[in-house]
Design an enzyme around this catalytic site. Structure first.
Site, PDB file in Angstrom:
ATOM      1  N   GLU A   1      50.734  33.278  32.171  1.00 24.94           N
ATOM      2  CA  GLU A   1      50.774  34.728  32.350  1.00 24.94           C
ATOM      3  C   GLU A   1      51.018  35.005  33.828  1.00 24.94           C
ATOM      4  O   GLU A   1      50.303  35.758  34.452  1.00 24.94           O
ATOM      5  CB  GLU A   1      49.373  35.250  31.990  1.00 24.94           C
ATOM      6  CG  GLU A   1      49.286  36.412  31.079  1.00 24.94           C
ATOM      7  CD  GLU A   1      47.820  36.701  30.739  1.00 24.94           C
ATOM      8  OE1 GLU A   1      47.545  36.893  29.558  1.00 24.94           O
ATOM      9  OE2 GLU A   1      46.970  36.723  31.643  1.00 24.94           O
TER      10      GLU A   1
ATOM     11  N   GLY B   1      52.607  36.226  37.314  1.00 26.79           N
ATOM     12  CA  GLY B   1      53.327  37.359  37.878  1.00 26.79           C
ATOM     13  C   GLY B   1      53.962  36.929  39.194  1.00 26.79           C
ATOM     14  O   GLY B   1      55.174  36.808  39.344  1.00 26.79           O
ATOM     15  N   ARG B   2      53.094  36.632  40.154  1.00 27.39           N
ATOM     16  CA  ARG B   2      53.536  36.286  41.509  1.00 27.39           C
ATOM     17  C   ARG B   2      54.545  35.135  41.521  1.00 27.39           C
ATOM     18  O   ARG B   2      55.574  35.210  42.178  1.00 27.39           O
ATOM     19  CB  ARG B   2      52.297  35.892  42.327  1.00 27.39           C
ATOM     20  CG  ARG B   2      52.520  35.887  43.825  1.00 27.39           C
ATOM     21  CD  ARG B   2      51.257  35.378  44.544  1.00 27.39           C
ATOM     22  NE  ARG B   2      50.044  35.981  44.050  1.00 27.39           N
ATOM     23  CZ  ARG B   2      49.498  37.084  44.549  1.00 27.39           C
ATOM     24  NH1 ARG B   2      50.031  37.676  45.584  1.00 27.39           N
ATOM     25  NH2 ARG B   2      48.379  37.580  44.030  1.00 27.39           N
TER      26      ARG B   2
ATOM     27  N   ARG C   1      50.256  45.157  50.752  1.00 28.65           N
ATOM     28  CA  ARG C   1      49.497  43.914  50.896  1.00 28.65           C
ATOM     29  C   ARG C   1      49.051  43.618  52.341  1.00 28.65           C
ATOM     30  O   ARG C   1      47.909  43.213  52.550  1.00 28.65           O
ATOM     31  CB  ARG C   1      50.264  42.732  50.298  1.00 28.65           C
ATOM     32  CG  ARG C   1      50.503  42.886  48.784  1.00 28.65           C
ATOM     33  CD  ARG C   1      51.125  41.657  48.147  1.00 28.65           C
ATOM     34  NE  ARG C   1      50.189  40.559  48.058  1.00 28.65           N
ATOM     35  CZ  ARG C   1      50.100  39.555  48.895  1.00 28.65           C
ATOM     36  NH1 ARG C   1      50.952  39.444  49.894  1.00 28.65           N
ATOM     37  NH2 ARG C   1      49.184  38.645  48.764  1.00 28.65           N
TER      38      ARG C   1
ATOM     39  N   TYR D   1      45.098  43.544  52.358  1.00 29.27           N
ATOM     40  CA  TYR D   1      44.481  42.207  52.391  1.00 29.27           C
ATOM     41  C   TYR D   1      44.688  41.493  53.727  1.00 29.27           C
ATOM     42  O   TYR D   1      44.315  40.330  53.851  1.00 29.27           O
ATOM     43  CB  TYR D   1      45.119  41.294  51.331  1.00 29.27           C
ATOM     44  CG  TYR D   1      45.201  41.809  49.930  1.00 29.27           C
ATOM     45  CD1 TYR D   1      44.041  42.087  49.193  1.00 29.27           C
ATOM     46  CD2 TYR D   1      46.432  41.985  49.307  1.00 29.27           C
ATOM     47  CE1 TYR D   1      44.135  42.524  47.880  1.00 29.27           C
ATOM     48  CE2 TYR D   1      46.526  42.421  47.990  1.00 29.27           C
ATOM     49  CZ  TYR D   1      45.364  42.687  47.286  1.00 29.27           C
ATOM     50  OH  TYR D   1      45.462  43.101  45.994  1.00 29.27           O
TER      51      TYR D   1
ATOM     52  N   CYS E   1      49.448  57.706  59.015  1.00 30.42           N
ATOM     53  CA  CYS E   1      48.342  58.001  59.920  1.00 30.42           C
ATOM     54  C   CYS E   1      47.176  57.085  59.551  1.00 30.42           C
ATOM     55  O   CYS E   1      46.126  57.528  59.065  1.00 30.42           O
ATOM     56  CB  CYS E   1      47.936  59.453  59.781  1.00 30.42           C
ATOM     57  SG  CYS E   1      49.323  60.556  60.010  1.00 30.42           S
ATOM     58  N   GLU E   2      47.409  55.811  59.713  1.00 26.08           N
ATOM     59  CA  GLU E   2      46.453  54.760  59.335  1.00 26.08           C
ATOM     60  C   GLU E   2      46.774  53.597  60.249  1.00 26.08           C
ATOM     61  O   GLU E   2      47.901  53.098  60.239  1.00 26.08           O
ATOM     62  CB  GLU E   2      46.738  54.290  57.898  1.00 26.08           C
ATOM     63  CG  GLU E   2      45.991  54.987  56.812  1.00 26.08           C
ATOM     64  CD  GLU E   2      44.503  54.646  56.760  1.00 26.08           C
ATOM     65  OE1 GLU E   2      44.057  53.761  57.533  1.00 26.08           O
ATOM     66  OE2 GLU E   2      43.812  55.287  55.976  1.00 26.08           O
TER      67      GLU E   2
HETATM   68  C1  LIG Z   1      47.191  39.936  37.591  1.00 32.39           C
HETATM   69  C2  LIG Z   1      47.107  39.157  36.362  1.00 32.39           C
HETATM   70  C3  LIG Z   1      48.023  38.127  36.090  1.00 32.39           C
HETATM   71  C4  LIG Z   1      49.083  37.705  37.060  1.00 32.39           C
HETATM   72  O1  LIG Z   1      48.558  37.193  38.213  1.00 32.39           O
HETATM   73  P1  LIG Z   1      49.481  36.489  39.326  1.00 32.39           P
HETATM   74  O2  LIG Z   1      48.526  36.165  40.403  1.00 32.39           O
HETATM   75  O3  LIG Z   1      50.491  37.488  39.714  1.00 32.39           O
HETATM   76  O4  LIG Z   1      50.077  35.300  38.699  1.00 32.39           O
HETATM   77  C5  LIG Z   1      47.902  37.479  34.880  1.00 32.39           C
HETATM   78  N1  LIG Z   1      46.957  37.798  33.980  1.00 32.39           N
HETATM   79  C6  LIG Z   1      46.056  38.775  34.208  1.00 32.39           C
HETATM   80  C7  LIG Z   1      45.047  39.079  33.177  1.00 32.39           C
HETATM   81  C8  LIG Z   1      46.099  39.470  35.400  1.00 32.39           C
HETATM   82  O5  LIG Z   1      45.202  40.430  35.633  1.00 32.39           O
END
Ligand SMILES: *Cc1c(COP(=O)(O)O)cnc(C)c1O
Length: 421
Positions: free
Chosen positions: A272, A274-275, A310, A314, A341-342
């Site tokens: 799952e 994303g990054r 980001r 962070y 303004c931050e």
């Molecule tokens: C954010 C998230 C992801 C993806 O995370 P990455 O760090 O982008 O790989 C996958 N599953 C769940 C449940 C998430 O909240």
């Protein structure tokens, strides 16, 4: 050395049509990487990557990933809607939410998505909401304690709000089984942005051993194990990138060691990410518009933290390439700032860069995931456009920039803003 996936000339041409700042995604990079992910897990029958929509919620991106065989992982009703509209169907959608409104469960069930429950009490809630439990269900696990790889603490699951304890998860599968659920999955997300090939294998071992325990204590044979996200990318140029092929091989070894001898060799693996799927293949492109010399050297750009949060949120490092000056020495040190303004609105602090001029294009790397998506409207700033650099070198607008009219639209209840709309 980090290299931009476009040249100054290309960006200049794009800029004749689309004003900066804009997000630019690299279709070729996205597809090649997705293929590698599938190659890495090709040994597992039924492997599937469910792209975490929250990282880059854009239909064009989702459709590209769909063509590469991915499903989607959704955390909200609008992400479910987007997945549905892009043609993802039924179990090609995972719904991994938490603190979930009933309405969203109902919608996920209507789509036939796999519902991944975050909390033990969600089991009864879901049953009450739907009047039944779907035939396929997934439970989210949290082992507590610290999550370690070798002797390094990667993260602190005991403080994370997600998932169920071991006792809850065992009891959970018993309840699911008693309620007629036929297909079972488990999910765990224990560390974020891990730049090491050991994260998935370590997590997999833990989940595989748990699968054996679940079988022994409940009679439930899991159908799938979802390793979730958390595979990282090297934001800093000196970091070494994860090798997904090596990761896949190491998970394979664990699979053969733990699951196969226990009669669980048919389990499908899901990810799952994303990054890892999008991060390196998207950049924020912005133009230098101002210089300021006080106690430090400031280079002001036309993007700000609303476009990429980001660094402000962070303290995250994002590498910057000054397009057209790739070969020049980094002989100046700048704070690269936006206009909010931050005082945390800085894309880079004390960053050595080639000497900048007004009009220089900065390519802010690794913004393809959790970049545009985390935008906001503070200071009345507007969302930028998103562009896709296609494999043939052409550029497609995949989200137009927000206009003042968009910004005022939800306010225009008594026509006060009509003049500007
Ligand atoms: C954010 C998230 C992801 C993806 O995370 P990455 O760090 O982008 O790989 C996958 N599953 C769940 C449940 C998430 O909240």
């Amino acid at each position: 050395m980090k290299k931009a996936f476009v040249t100054r000339e290309q960006v200049q041409t794009i800029n004749e049509t689309y004003p900066t700042p804009f997000y630019l995604y690299d279709e070729k990079g996205i597809r090649e990487n997705a293929r590698k992910v599938y190659q890495a897990f090709s040994w597992n029958k039924g492997f599937k990557e469910y792209f975490a929509v929250k990282a880059t919620p854009n239909p064009t991106i989702l459709k590209i990933l769909k063509e590469e065989g991915c499903g989607t992982d959704c955390s909200s009703i609008t992400e479910l809607m987007m997945s549905d509209a892009c043609g993802f169907q039924g179990q090609d959608i995972m719904f991994s939410s938490n603190d979930t409104p009933e309405e969203e469960y109902r919608f996920a069930a209507k789509l036939g998505a796999i519902i991944n429950l975050d909390d033990f009490s969600n089991i009864q809630e879901l049953k009450d909401t739907l009047g039944y439990l779907p035939e396929t269900m997934c439970l989210r696990y949290n082992p507590g304690g610290y999550f370690r790889i070798a002797n390094t603490i990667m993260d602190n699951p005991q403080d994370a709000k997600y998932g169920m304890t071991t006792a809850q998860i065992i009891e959970g599968y018993k309840i699911l089984k008693a309620n007629g659920v036929k297909h079972f999955g488990i999910h765990a997300f224990l560390a974020s942005n891990t730049v090491t090939n050991d994260y998935y294998p370590t997590l997999a071992k833990e989940l595989f051993e748990l699968a054996v325990k679940i079988k022994a204590e409940t009679g439930v044979c899991l159908d799938f194990i979802n390793l979730s996200g958390g595979v990282g990318i090297p934001y800093r140029p000196e970091q070494e990138a994860n090798d997904i092929l090596k990761i896949g091989e190491a998970v394979h070894r664990m699979f053969d060691q733990v699951l196969v001898p226990n009669g669980l060799g048919d389990i499908r693996l899901f990810t799952e990410m994303g990054r890892f799927m999008l991060g390196p293949y998207g950049a924020l492109v912005t133009k230098v518009i101002h210089f300021k010399e006080t106690y430090k050297h400031y280079a002001g750009v036309d993007a700000c933290a609303v476009n990429l949060m980001r660094p402000a949120m962070y303290g995250a490092y994002h590498h910057i390439t000054v397009l057209g000056k790739e070969k020049e020495a980094s002989e100046e040190v700048y704070d690269v700032t936006g206009s909010l303004c931050e005082n945390n609105d800085k894309f880079a602090i004390d960053r050595p860069l080639p000497k900048l001029q007004k009009g220089d294009y900065l390519f802010i790397h690794d913004a393809g995931a959790h970049g545009f998506a985390m935008g906001y409207n503070y200071n009345g700033k507007l969302w930028s456009s998103e562009l896709l650099l296609r494999e043939d070198g052409s550029v497609k607008l995949i989200r137009r920039a927000e206009t003042p009219k968009d910004y005022f639209a939800t306010l225009d209840i008594d026509d006060t803003m009509k003049k500007y709309m």
